[in-house]
Design a protein around this motif. Structure first.
Motif, mmCIF file in Angstrom:
data_model
loop_
_atom_site.group_PDB
_atom_site.id
_atom_site.type_symbol
_atom_site.label_atom_id
_atom_site.label_comp_id
_atom_site.label_asym_id
_atom_site.label_seq_id
_atom_site.Cartn_x
_atom_site.Cartn_y
_atom_site.Cartn_z
ATOM 1 N N ALA A 2 1.602 38.060 -45.846
ATOM 2 C CA ALA A 2 2.692 38.984 -46.176
ATOM 3 C C ALA A 2 3.282 39.624 -44.921
ATOM 4 C CB ALA A 2 2.193 40.055 -47.139
ATOM 5 N N GLU A 3 2.436 39.973 -43.968
ATOM 6 C CA GLU A 3 2.932 40.597 -42.743
ATOM 7 C C GLU A 3 3.832 39.633 -41.970
ATOM 8 O OE1 GLU A 3 1.115 42.216 -38.571
ATOM 9 O OE2 GLU A 3 -0.034 42.620 -40.399
ATOM 10 N N ALA A 4 3.454 38.361 -41.925
ATOM 11 C CA ALA A 4 4.264 37.364 -41.234
ATOM 12 C C ALA A 4 5.598 37.160 -41.951
ATOM 13 C CB ALA A 4 3.505 36.051 -41.126
ATOM 14 N N ARG A 5 5.585 37.178 -43.286
ATOM 15 C CA ARG A 5 6.832 37.012 -44.040
ATOM 16 C C ARG A 5 7.781 38.181 -43.782
ATOM 17 N NH1 ARG A 5 3.103 35.147 -47.790
ATOM 18 N NH2 ARG A 5 3.152 37.083 -48.957
ATOM 19 N N ILE A 6 7.237 39.369 -43.696
ATOM 20 C CA ILE A 6 8.054 40.547 -43.381
ATOM 21 C C ILE A 6 8.643 40.406 -41.980
ATOM 22 C CG2 ILE A 6 7.949 43.031 -42.888
ATOM 23 C CD1 ILE A 6 5.882 43.178 -45.222
ATOM 24 N N ASP A 7 7.837 39.925 -41.050
ATOM 25 C CA ASP A 7 8.284 39.721 -39.677
ATOM 26 C C ASP A 7 9.438 38.720 -39.620
ATOM 27 O OD1 ASP A 7 7.887 40.581 -37.040
ATOM 28 O OD2 ASP A 7 6.751 38.767 -36.552
ATOM 29 N N VAL A 8 9.349 37.659 -40.422
ATOM 30 C CA VAL A 8 10.422 36.662 -40.465
ATOM 31 C C VAL A 8 11.712 37.308 -40.928
ATOM 32 C CG1 VAL A 8 11.240 34.616 -41.701
ATOM 33 C CG2 VAL A 8 8.933 34.654 -40.758
ATOM 34 N N GLY A 21 8.005 30.502 -31.075
ATOM 35 C CA GLY A 21 7.823 29.198 -31.710
ATOM 36 C C GLY A 21 8.398 29.113 -33.105
ATOM 37 N N TYR A 22 8.279 30.176 -33.886
ATOM 38 C CA TYR A 22 8.830 30.154 -35.241
ATOM 39 C C TYR A 22 10.342 29.958 -35.188
ATOM 40 C CZ TYR A 22 10.620 31.283 -39.719
ATOM 41 O OH TYR A 22 11.328 31.194 -40.886
ATOM 42 N N ARG A 23 11.019 30.723 -34.319
ATOM 43 C CA ARG A 23 12.473 30.616 -34.234
ATOM 44 C C ARG A 23 12.893 29.239 -33.737
ATOM 45 N NH1 ARG A 23 11.860 36.191 -32.455
ATOM 46 N NH2 ARG A 23 12.018 35.543 -30.285
ATOM 47 N N ARG A 24 12.148 28.665 -32.780
ATOM 48 C CA ARG A 24 12.470 27.314 -32.314
ATOM 49 C C ARG A 24 12.350 26.308 -33.449
ATOM 50 N NH1 ARG A 24 9.263 29.007 -27.997
ATOM 51 N NH2 ARG A 24 7.511 27.742 -28.718
ATOM 52 N N LEU A 42 14.788 36.293 -38.359
ATOM 53 C CA LEU A 42 16.108 35.922 -38.886
ATOM 54 C C LEU A 42 17.218 36.826 -38.346
ATOM 55 C CD1 LEU A 42 15.237 34.841 -42.534
ATOM 56 C CD2 LEU A 42 15.859 33.388 -40.602
ATOM 57 N N PRO A 43 17.032 38.149 -38.319
ATOM 58 C CA PRO A 43 18.096 38.987 -37.735
ATOM 59 C C PRO A 43 18.382 38.659 -36.265
ATOM 60 C CG PRO A 43 16.662 40.329 -39.081
ATOM 61 C CD PRO A 43 16.003 38.976 -38.968
ATOM 62 N N LYS A 44 17.342 38.319 -35.508
ATOM 63 C CA LYS A 44 17.554 37.978 -34.101
ATOM 64 C C LYS A 44 18.381 36.698 -33.973
ATOM 65 C CE LYS A 44 15.164 38.787 -30.118
ATOM 66 N NZ LYS A 44 13.974 39.281 -29.534
ATOM 67 N N LEU A 45 18.101 35.714 -34.816
ATOM 68 C CA LEU A 45 18.870 34.473 -34.817
ATOM 69 C C LEU A 45 20.320 34.723 -35.237
ATOM 70 C CD1 LEU A 45 16.181 32.133 -36.373
ATOM 71 C CD2 LEU A 45 17.110 31.968 -34.050
ATOM 72 N N VAL A 46 20.510 35.600 -36.213
ATOM 73 C CA VAL A 46 21.859 35.957 -36.666
ATOM 74 C C VAL A 46 22.611 36.692 -35.558
ATOM 75 C CG1 VAL A 46 23.165 37.395 -38.284
ATOM 76 C CG2 VAL A 46 21.282 35.969 -39.121
ATOM 77 N N ALA A 61 5.150 30.960 -43.318
ATOM 78 C CA ALA A 61 4.497 32.193 -42.880
ATOM 79 C C ALA A 61 3.156 32.332 -43.590
ATOM 80 C CB ALA A 61 5.390 33.393 -43.175
ATOM 81 N N GLU A 62 2.142 32.660 -42.845
ATOM 82 C CA GLU A 62 0.778 32.627 -43.366
ATOM 83 C C GLU A 62 0.405 33.792 -44.265
ATOM 84 O OE1 GLU A 62 -1.751 32.162 -40.015
ATOM 85 O OE2 GLU A 62 -0.832 30.268 -39.440
#
Length: 101
Positions: A47-53, A20-23, A58-62, A44-45
């Protein structure tokens, strides 16, 4: 294009759109670019979520070519394969039910 290439491309697309985030990020980029990665990180809610982003989403989208990301300026814009996924994003974003995104 061989069937294997088409299947592989579809697999990548559905894998990327499976989160959902990537969409939501791709829909946001379809409306306006460039964006700053920090704009996306604000949603992102914790610190862990921000790291995940930064290290997963982002790398997966790239890697899929849907997003370009300049890590120095932290800007995001549509990648070379963005137009391949745009029809699916439009389909998803036309529904009034935001839970689909």
């Amino acid at each position: 294009m061989t069937q294997r290439t088409v299947d592989s491309s579809l697999d990548v697309t559905f894998d990327v759109l499976g989160d959902g985030y990537r969409r939501r990020l791709l829909v946001t980029l379809s409306e306006r670019e460039p964006r700053h990665a920090t704009d996306a990180l604000d949603s992102a809610e914790n610190a862990e979520a921000r790291i995940d982003v930064r290290h997963r989403h982002l790398p997966k989208l790239v890697d899929a070519g849907f997003v370009e990301w300049d890590r120095e300026t932290d800007e995001l814009w549509r990648g070379k394969h963005f137009d391949e996924v745009r029809p699916l994003l439009e389909l998803l974003s036309t529904d009034d039910d935001d839970d689909r995104l």
